[in-house]
Design an enzyme around this catalytic site. Sequence first.
Site, mmCIF file in Angstrom:
data_model
loop_
_atom_site.group_PDB
_atom_site.id
_atom_site.type_symbol
_atom_site.label_atom_id
_atom_site.label_comp_id
_atom_site.label_asym_id
_atom_site.label_seq_id
_atom_site.Cartn_x
_atom_site.Cartn_y
_atom_site.Cartn_z
ATOM 1 N N LYS A 9 -19.678 1.226 -1.263
ATOM 2 C CA LYS A 9 -18.130 1.206 -0.024
ATOM 3 C C LYS A 9 -18.734 -0.479 0.336
ATOM 4 O O LYS A 9 -19.595 -1.179 0.250
ATOM 5 C CB LYS A 9 -19.102 1.957 0.816
ATOM 6 C CG LYS A 9 -20.457 1.989 1.625
ATOM 7 C CD LYS A 9 -20.440 2.497 2.932
ATOM 8 C CE LYS A 9 -21.894 2.219 3.535
ATOM 9 N NZ LYS A 9 -21.375 3.823 5.039
ATOM 10 N N SER A 25 -1.333 2.762 -1.633
ATOM 11 C CA SER A 25 -2.097 2.641 -2.183
ATOM 12 C C SER A 25 -2.979 1.216 -1.368
ATOM 13 O O SER A 25 -2.610 1.615 -0.453
ATOM 14 C CB SER A 25 -1.770 1.228 -3.611
ATOM 15 O OG SER A 25 -1.142 0.471 -3.053
ATOM 16 N N THR A 57 -7.086 7.315 -2.488
ATOM 17 C CA THR A 57 -5.712 6.334 -3.000
ATOM 18 C C THR A 57 -6.665 5.458 -4.067
ATOM 19 O O THR A 57 -7.849 6.597 -4.217
ATOM 20 C CB THR A 57 -5.887 5.572 -2.072
ATOM 21 O OG1 THR A 57 -3.755 4.623 -2.008
ATOM 22 C CG2 THR A 57 -6.182 4.434 -1.283
ATOM 23 N N TYR A 58 -6.002 4.330 -4.294
ATOM 24 C CA TYR A 58 -6.494 3.527 -5.403
ATOM 25 C C TYR A 58 -6.203 1.741 -5.060
ATOM 26 O O TYR A 58 -5.785 2.139 -4.265
ATOM 27 C CB TYR A 58 -6.029 4.382 -6.597
ATOM 28 C CG TYR A 58 -4.586 3.427 -6.289
ATOM 29 C CD1 TYR A 58 -3.530 2.080 -6.941
ATOM 30 C CD2 TYR A 58 -3.717 4.511 -6.137
ATOM 31 C CE1 TYR A 58 -2.849 1.824 -7.753
ATOM 32 C CE2 TYR A 58 -1.989 4.361 -6.548
ATOM 33 C CZ TYR A 58 -1.808 2.501 -7.228
ATOM 34 O OH TYR A 58 -0.001 2.329 -6.880
ATOM 35 N N GLY A 73 1.988 1.980 1.527
ATOM 36 C CA GLY A 73 3.336 3.183 1.636
ATOM 37 C C GLY A 73 2.605 4.816 2.476
ATOM 38 O O GLY A 73 2.017 3.395 3.542
ATOM 39 N N PRO A 74 3.184 5.684 2.291
ATOM 40 C CA PRO A 74 2.521 7.001 3.354
ATOM 41 C C PRO A 74 0.645 6.842 4.613
ATOM 42 O O PRO A 74 0.898 6.157 5.052
ATOM 43 C CB PRO A 74 2.170 7.895 2.867
ATOM 44 C CG PRO A 74 2.782 8.162 1.672
ATOM 45 C CD PRO A 74 2.817 6.302 1.030
ATOM 46 N N ALA A 75 0.419 5.876 3.460
ATOM 47 C CA ALA A 75 -1.173 5.789 3.732
ATOM 48 C C ALA A 75 -1.142 4.909 4.933
ATOM 49 O O ALA A 75 -1.795 4.416 6.343
ATOM 50 C CB ALA A 75 -2.274 5.139 3.309
#
Length: 116
Positions: A9, A25, A57-58, A73-75
């Site tokens: 992480k 993403s 996501t990626y 995007g939506p994130a």
Amino acid sequence: MLLTIFKSKLHRLRVTEAQLYYEGSITIDEELLTTANILAYEKVQVVNVNNGARLETYTIPGEWGSRTVCLNGPAARMNTVGDEIIVIAYAQMTPEEALLHRPQVILVDENNNPLN
């Protein structure tokens, strides 16, 4: 049987950009991804420390050394520039592999510079 284990992480990154109309993403400085042993296009979980939002996501590699962390995007609606996030990668392991595994944890400062 395979277990899903915490692999690595990036802890307490600061969001530097949010691009709502980009394909979804997270773009992260490629140096940070490499340091944390997270691959380009690898599935990750993003946890927002400020508002509790969690999403999957990626990764997309950003410019090496830029310290970019951009939700796309939506994130982008779930994260604001300046928010602190944790980006977590997981791996499938056998129970025997999991017992020997030690996750890679990269702490960063307020400018997304690795501390370890």
